[in-house]
Motif scaffolding. Structure first.
Motif, PDB file in Angstrom:
ATOM      1  N   UNK A  49      -4.782   8.145  -0.352  1.00  0.00           N
ATOM      2  CA  UNK A  49      -5.334   8.519  -1.656  1.00  0.00           C
ATOM      3  C   UNK A  49      -5.528   7.334  -2.598  1.00  0.00           C
ATOM      4  N   UNK A  50      -4.736   6.261  -2.408  1.00  0.00           N
ATOM      5  CA  UNK A  50      -4.791   5.131  -3.340  1.00  0.00           C
ATOM      6  C   UNK A  50      -5.100   3.792  -2.676  1.00  0.00           C
ATOM      7  N   UNK A  51      -4.984   3.736  -1.356  1.00  0.00           N
ATOM      8  CA  UNK A  51      -5.220   2.480  -0.662  1.00  0.00           C
ATOM      9  C   UNK A  51      -3.977   1.995   0.043  1.00  0.00           C
ATOM     10  N   UNK A  52      -4.179   1.332   1.170  1.00  0.00           N
ATOM     11  CA  UNK A  52      -3.057   0.903   2.003  1.00  0.00           C
ATOM     12  C   UNK A  52      -2.126  -0.031   1.228  1.00  0.00           C
ATOM     13  N   UNK A  53      -0.837   0.280   1.251  1.00  0.00           N
ATOM     14  CA  UNK A  53       0.164  -0.547   0.603  1.00  0.00           C
ATOM     15  C   UNK A  53       0.307  -0.340  -0.890  1.00  0.00           C
ATOM     16  N   UNK A  54      -0.454   0.617  -1.433  1.00  0.00           N
ATOM     17  CA  UNK A  54      -0.395   0.860  -2.880  1.00  0.00           C
ATOM     18  C   UNK A  54       1.015   1.305  -3.284  1.00  0.00           C
ATOM     19  N   UNK A  55       1.514   0.785  -4.417  1.00  0.00           N
ATOM     20  CA  UNK A  55       2.832   1.157  -4.918  1.00  0.00           C
ATOM     21  C   UNK A  55       2.695   2.025  -6.164  1.00  0.00           C
ATOM     22  N   UNK A  56       3.304   3.196  -6.134  1.00  0.00           N
ATOM     23  CA  UNK A  56       3.279   4.091  -7.284  1.00  0.00           C
ATOM     24  C   UNK A  56       3.953   3.418  -8.479  1.00  0.00           C
ATOM     25  N   UNK A  57       3.428   3.680  -9.669  1.00  0.00           N
ATOM     26  CA  UNK A  57       3.897   3.012 -10.883  1.00  0.00           C
ATOM     27  C   UNK A  57       4.844   3.911 -11.675  1.00  0.00           C
ATOM     28  N   UNK A  58       6.121   3.560 -11.799  1.00  0.00           N
ATOM     29  CA  UNK A  58       7.040   4.389 -12.583  1.00  0.00           C
ATOM     30  C   UNK A  58       6.613   4.471 -14.044  1.00  0.00           C
TER      31      UNK A  58
END
Length: 218
Positions: A49-58
């Protein structure tokens, strides 16, 4: 009780825990946490949904240790409609799960069962829309069971154990009793009574309001 080989800091922590447990036993009051509809994602679905390796932002910490609301949101699409900008909660999970209130389910035409978090087998699926397009998940939509988070020590102070069902008494403008509340006792938990927005609205509850734990249901 005599403690051997224990530091002053550890002793203070043990005494504090014992005092807190005794106070909880006397008052039997717990704070309310009202959960708005939200999404838990697997690592693989974050990538899609966001791209490979994308990290969700707290965005902000939640009541339970280590859990947080993310800046990122997704649209949830069902057979009859969609819910815009549904918040993702972190950290990532082993299975994607969409937690909705019954009102939300009716809006998008999904017949979701009442389940405990993580119990998604045989539940309906939906389509999630993110920055890189849409992803259809085959299952994972639930109406979250009412539950009471606490540590094992807190549960013991209430005369309860993990897996018990209790009743909760609510005072205020629309008083009443909620039954079938699942006790979830773990050292990773913080004391909180979790309900969804439908339950919160029905009893005119507010975030952080204190309610009273009654006896265990047989």
């Amino acid at each position: 009780m005599i403690y051997h080989n224990i530091s002053q800091e550890q002793l203070v922590a043990l005494v504090t825990q014992a005092v807190q447990a005794e106070l909880q036993k006397r008052s039997r009051q717990v704070p309310v946490g009202i959960s708005v509809r939200h999404i838990h994602l697997t690592r693989a679905d974050v990538d899609k949904l966001f791209g490979y390796g994308y990290q969700l932002t707290p965005k902000k910490a939640l009541s339970q240790p280590g859990q947080f609301a993310c800046e990122e949101c997704l649209d949830v699409i069902g057979p009859k409609g969609e819910l815009k900008r549904v918040r993702i909660l972190g950290p990532e999970r082993s299975a994607t799960q969409i937690e909705l209130a019954q009102t939300d389910c009716r809006t998008i035409g999904v017949n979701a069962p009442v389940r405990s978090s993580g119990d998604t087998k045989g539940t309906p699926g939906v389509t999630l829309r993110g920055p890189l397009g849409e992803l259809t998940v085959p299952e994972g939509v639930i109406v979250a069971d009412r539950h009471l988070h606490m540590t094992p020590a807190q549960a013991a102070a209430f005369g309860l154990a993990d897996g018990d069902r209790v009743q909760i008494r609510i005072n205020g403008l629309k008083p009443g009793i909620m039954g079938g509340v699942l006790v979830r006792a773990s050292n990773k938990c913080a004391l909180d009574f979790h309900i969804d927005t439908d339950d919160g609205n029905a009893f005119l509850l507010k975030q952080g309001q204190l309610v009273t734990v009654l006896g265990k249901e047989e």
